[in-house]
Design a protein around this motif. Structure first.
Motif, mmCIF file in Angstrom:
data_model
loop_
_atom_site.group_PDB
_atom_site.id
_atom_site.type_symbol
_atom_site.label_atom_id
_atom_site.label_comp_id
_atom_site.label_asym_id
_atom_site.label_seq_id
_atom_site.Cartn_x
_atom_site.Cartn_y
_atom_site.Cartn_z
ATOM 1 N N TRP A 149 0.664 -1.045 0.000
ATOM 2 C CA TRP A 149 -0.092 0.116 -0.175
ATOM 3 C C TRP A 149 0.881 1.440 -0.086
ATOM 4 C CZ3 TRP A 149 -4.496 0.466 -2.072
ATOM 5 C CH2 TRP A 149 -5.396 -0.604 -1.793
ATOM 6 N N SER A 150 2.044 1.264 0.730
ATOM 7 C CA SER A 150 2.768 2.447 0.478
ATOM 8 C C SER A 150 3.491 2.692 -0.861
ATOM 9 C CB SER A 150 4.114 2.145 1.654
ATOM 10 O OG SER A 150 5.012 1.361 1.267
ATOM 11 N N PHE A 170 1.837 1.866 -3.377
ATOM 12 C CA PHE A 170 0.517 2.186 -4.286
ATOM 13 C C PHE A 170 0.436 3.652 -3.987
ATOM 14 C CE2 PHE A 170 -3.712 3.262 -4.788
ATOM 15 C CZ PHE A 170 -4.110 2.420 -5.602
ATOM 16 N N ASP A 171 0.530 4.125 -2.714
ATOM 17 C CA ASP A 171 0.417 5.609 -2.519
ATOM 18 C C ASP A 171 1.577 6.490 -2.908
ATOM 19 O OD1 ASP A 171 -1.888 5.261 -1.263
ATOM 20 O OD2 ASP A 171 -0.865 5.101 0.821
ATOM 21 N N ALA A 172 2.620 5.840 -3.051
ATOM 22 C CA ALA A 172 3.919 6.728 -3.401
ATOM 23 C C ALA A 172 4.100 6.767 -5.038
ATOM 24 C CB ALA A 172 5.260 5.918 -2.900
ATOM 25 N N SER A 182 2.102 7.867 -7.278
ATOM 26 C CA SER A 182 1.605 8.895 -7.879
ATOM 27 C C SER A 182 2.603 9.960 -8.232
ATOM 28 C CB SER A 182 0.725 9.634 -6.844
ATOM 29 O OG SER A 182 1.456 10.313 -5.719
ATOM 30 N N SER A 229 2.516 4.899 -13.494
ATOM 31 C CA SER A 229 1.397 4.836 -12.076
ATOM 32 C C SER A 229 0.220 4.100 -12.159
ATOM 33 C CB SER A 229 1.357 6.379 -11.668
ATOM 34 O OG SER A 229 0.511 6.292 -10.539
ATOM 35 N N ARG A 272 0.453 0.460 -10.215
ATOM 36 C CA ARG A 272 -0.688 0.484 -9.026
ATOM 37 C C ARG A 272 -1.484 -0.664 -9.481
ATOM 38 N NH1 ARG A 272 -3.002 6.316 -7.435
ATOM 39 N NH2 ARG A 272 -1.208 6.960 -6.179
ATOM 40 N N ASP A 296 -12.502 1.279 -0.322
ATOM 41 C CA ASP A 296 -11.228 1.881 -0.622
ATOM 42 C C ASP A 296 -11.328 3.038 -1.700
ATOM 43 O OD1 ASP A 296 -8.535 2.897 -0.557
ATOM 44 O OD2 ASP A 296 -7.913 0.988 0.498
ATOM 45 N N ARG A 343 -8.754 4.683 -2.732
ATOM 46 C CA ARG A 343 -7.704 4.585 -3.850
ATOM 47 C C ARG A 343 -7.963 3.619 -4.925
ATOM 48 N NH1 ARG A 343 -3.537 3.155 1.007
ATOM 49 N NH2 ARG A 343 -5.120 1.843 1.440
ATOM 50 N N GLN A 375 -10.064 5.537 -7.243
ATOM 51 C CA GLN A 375 -9.398 6.517 -8.139
ATOM 52 C C GLN A 375 -8.473 6.027 -9.107
ATOM 53 O OE1 GLN A 375 -7.367 8.524 -5.200
ATOM 54 N NE2 GLN A 375 -8.776 9.756 -4.260
#
Length: 194
Positions: A146-147, A149-151, A153, A160, A164, A187, A189, A192
Motif C-alpha cells: 500500500w505504501s 501504491f500511494d507513492a 503517484s 503510475s 498501481r 477504499d 484509492r 481513483q
C-alpha cells in the motif's frame, strides 16, 4: 540453453542428495561459460543454497566482484537477493531487494521510455513484499504494497496506473484479502485507480 537447463537441474539434484561439492562444481562451470559473471537469476537461489553447504564460496566471491560492473543493474541486485535467500541471510537479502527497488524506481523516473524498468518494478516490489511476508509478517508485506501504491503517484500517469494496477493484482492474488479486509471495495484509492 537446453544444456544449461539440464546441468542446472543436475546441480539441483546433487544439492538435494547432499553432494554440494558436485553441485558447486557444475555452477562454477556454468559461471565460467558465461564469462565468470553472477549466476543467472534462475540459478541464484540454488547457488546460495549450495554455498551455504560448502566451506568455500567461490560463487559468492564472483557475485561480490561483479558488483562494480553491475552497481546499476536491476537484474544483478535481483540475482544477489535470491542468492542470499538461498543462503538464508535475511539482512543481506533485504539490502539487495531494497537496492533493486531503488534502481527500478530511479530508472523508471529518469527514463520514461525504459520498458525494462516498467517490467522490473512490479516484480521487485512483489519479491520484496514476499521477503517481508517470510521474515516479518503478512501485515508488513501488505503495508509495504500500500505504501508503494500511494507513492506511485509521483510516477508518470501511465506508469503510475500500470504499477498501481499490478500492486492491486498482487494483493488480490497473494494475500487473503477477502478475510483480512486489506483490499476493500470501499477504499477510495481503488476507485481513483479506475
Amino acid at each position: 540453453h537446453f544444456s544449461v537447463w539440464v546441468r542446472s537441474m543436475l546441480a539441483e539434484c546433487y544439492q538435494k542428495v547432499g553432494q554440494s561439492k558436485e553441485a558447486q562444481s557444475i555452477l562454477l562451470q556454468l559461471s565460467k561459460e558465461s564469462g565468470g559473471q553472477v549466476p543467472t537469476y534462475a540459478l541464484s537461489q540454488l547457488a546460495g543454497q549450495i554455498q551455504a553447504a560448502t566451506p568455500t564460496r567461490p560463487l559468492e566471491q564472483q557475485i561480490k566482484a561483479a558488483e562494480v560492473k553491475n552497481e546499476d543493474s536491476i537484474v544483478y541486485w535481483q540475482g544477489r537477493a535470491n542468492y542470499y535467500r538461498g543462503r538464508n541471510e535475511a539482512e543481506q537479502e533485504r539490502s539487495a531487494w531494497l537496492r533493486a527497488l531503488k534502481l527500478a524506481k530511479s530508472k523508471l523516473a529518469n527514463s520514461k521510455q525504459d520498458q525494462s524498468a516498467q517490467f522490473y518494478l512490479p516484480m521487485i516490489a512483489s519479491s520484496y513484499a514476499n521477503f517481508l511476508r517470510r521474515h516479518e509478517s503478512e501485515q508488513a508485506a501488505i503495508k509495504f504494497i500500500w505504501s508503494e501504491f500511494d507513492a506511485a503517484s509521483n510516477l508518470t500517469s501511465t506508469s503510475s496506473i500500470e504499477y498501481r494496477t499490478k500492486l492491486v493484482r498482487d494483493l488480490e492474488q497473494t494475500y487473503e484479502t477477502d478475510q483480512t479486509g486489506y483490499l476493500s471495495p470501499v477504499d477510495e484509492r481503488l476507485w481513483q485507480l479506475l
